[in-house]
Enzyme design. Structure first.
Site, mmCIF file in Angstrom:
data_model
loop_
_atom_site.group_PDB
_atom_site.id
_atom_site.type_symbol
_atom_site.label_atom_id
_atom_site.label_comp_id
_atom_site.label_asym_id
_atom_site.label_seq_id
_atom_site.Cartn_x
_atom_site.Cartn_y
_atom_site.Cartn_z
ATOM 1 N N ARG A 65 -14.665 -34.731 0.914
ATOM 2 C CA ARG A 65 -14.851 -34.610 -0.521
ATOM 3 C C ARG A 65 -14.825 -33.160 -0.987
ATOM 4 N NH1 ARG A 65 -15.779 -37.688 3.190
ATOM 5 N NH2 ARG A 65 -17.898 -36.886 3.459
ATOM 6 N N CYS A 100 -23.964 -39.854 0.074
ATOM 7 C CA CYS A 100 -23.209 -38.605 0.168
ATOM 8 C C CYS A 100 -23.275 -37.990 -1.219
ATOM 9 C CB CYS A 100 -21.759 -38.853 0.581
ATOM 10 S SG CYS A 100 -20.715 -37.371 0.457
ATOM 11 N N THR A 102 -22.032 -35.108 -2.429
ATOM 12 C CA THR A 102 -20.768 -34.577 -2.932
ATOM 13 C C THR A 102 -19.895 -35.685 -3.513
ATOM 14 O OG1 THR A 102 -20.879 -32.880 -1.203
ATOM 15 C CG2 THR A 102 -18.795 -33.115 -2.371
ATOM 16 N N THR A 142 -23.314 -28.497 -0.702
ATOM 17 C CA THR A 142 -21.992 -28.072 -0.255
ATOM 18 C C THR A 142 -21.304 -27.266 -1.360
ATOM 19 O OG1 THR A 142 -20.883 -30.042 -1.106
ATOM 20 C CG2 THR A 142 -21.753 -30.154 1.150
ATOM 21 N N LYS A 182 -23.047 -32.023 10.736
ATOM 22 C CA LYS A 182 -21.955 -32.996 10.790
ATOM 23 C C LYS A 182 -21.322 -33.070 12.184
ATOM 24 C CE LYS A 182 -20.281 -33.372 5.998
ATOM 25 N NZ LYS A 182 -20.346 -34.842 5.922
ATOM 26 N N CYS A 211 -27.688 -32.274 -0.203
ATOM 27 C CA CYS A 211 -26.650 -32.716 0.726
ATOM 28 C C CYS A 211 -27.327 -33.614 1.743
ATOM 29 C CB CYS A 211 -25.986 -31.523 1.407
ATOM 30 S SG CYS A 211 -24.862 -31.987 2.741
#
Length: 260
Positions: A65, A100, A102, A142, A182, A211
């Site tokens: 994203r 999520c 984002t 992010t 991640k 995030c």
């Protein structure tokens, strides 16, 4: 598309309908797993049967994203997210959550194309801060979420000013999110603390973990007062909408000693 929070909040243990929740997951996979844990532990249930029904479609192959939002990739994640959402709707889900943050950049388009409510973690977070009396909050997110301005605008609408990390601190944070959390590697906790402390030193009353990979940092590290986890906010909203919330989760932010 509005969600009837009162119906979820007032759900009785017997006889009243609990909504079926759909989750567009895999963005990333560990955050999705933790989201399910949060939903389970926040639900006021005494038996298995008193928990809400949840359908999770985890599709980690959805394009990144942040890279798309920043114009670093032409791979649009929206079509695949719509496809997953429509599939969940076909299986009877009545409301959708996306663990999520984002991806909330696409929330309105998803809601329009799928045709059922998609929970808004951004607005819920702004309301949570306002209810806690926060006037100035720091945002850890992010680059894509920062660039979208979603939190900044939502905060401004509620009379809350926002502060972002400086450029070097933001790069440290992106490394924590992408190269460590991640990637399944150990998080550089001292680096995280330096970034967060920079915001507190700048005068914020609370630091938002905006995030879902940073939610894992909060899960694994005792952060103490002054932190609000946007994924916890999303999980609380999902439980209020679909089932019953345990009383101890009504307040998610403790800023004792931080507020001026």
């Amino acid at each position: 598309m509005a969600v009837d929070e009162e119906e979820g909040a007032g759900t009785e243990r017997h006889g009243k309908h609990m909504k079926k929740l759909g989750v567009i997951g895999g963005l990333g996979p560990m955050a999705t797993a933790y989201f399910l844990q949060l939903l389970t532990q926040m639900t006021d249930a005494e038996t298995d049967q008193e928990h809400m029904e949840i359908l999770i479609h985890s599709r980690p192959q959805i394009p990144d994203r942040t890279r798309f939002i920043l114009g670093q990739s032409r791979e649009d994640p929206l079509p695949q997210m719509i496809e997953v959402g429509i599939d969940l709707k076909s299986q009877g889900v009545e409301v959708i959550a996306i663990p999520c943050i984002t991806a909330h950049y696409f929330r309105k388009s998803l809601e329009r194309e799928i045709g059922i409510p998609v929970l808004d973690a951004i607005q819920e977070t702004a309301l949570c801060l306002k209810e806690a009396g926060i006037c100035r909050a720091g945002i850890l997110a992010t680059d894509g979420t920062i660039e979208s301005g979603l939190f900044q605008r939502a905060f401004e609408e509620e009379g809350i000013s926002s502060m972002l990390p400086d450029r070097m601190s933001q790069q440290m944070l992106m490394d924590i999110i992408y190269k460590e959390a991640k990637a399944g590697r150990p998080v550089d906790y001292p680096a995280f603390w330096r970034v967060a402390q920079g915001l507190f030193d700048g005068g914020v009353q609370a630091v938002l973990l905006a995030c879902t990979e940073l939610s894992l940092v909060k899960r694994d590290l005792a952060l103490g007062e002054g932190f609000l986890d946007a994924m916890e906010v999303l999980a609380r909203k999902a439980v209020l909408t679909c089932s019953r919330l345990k009383g101890r989760y009504e307040c998610l932010l403790d800023c004792h000693g931080r507020a001026e």
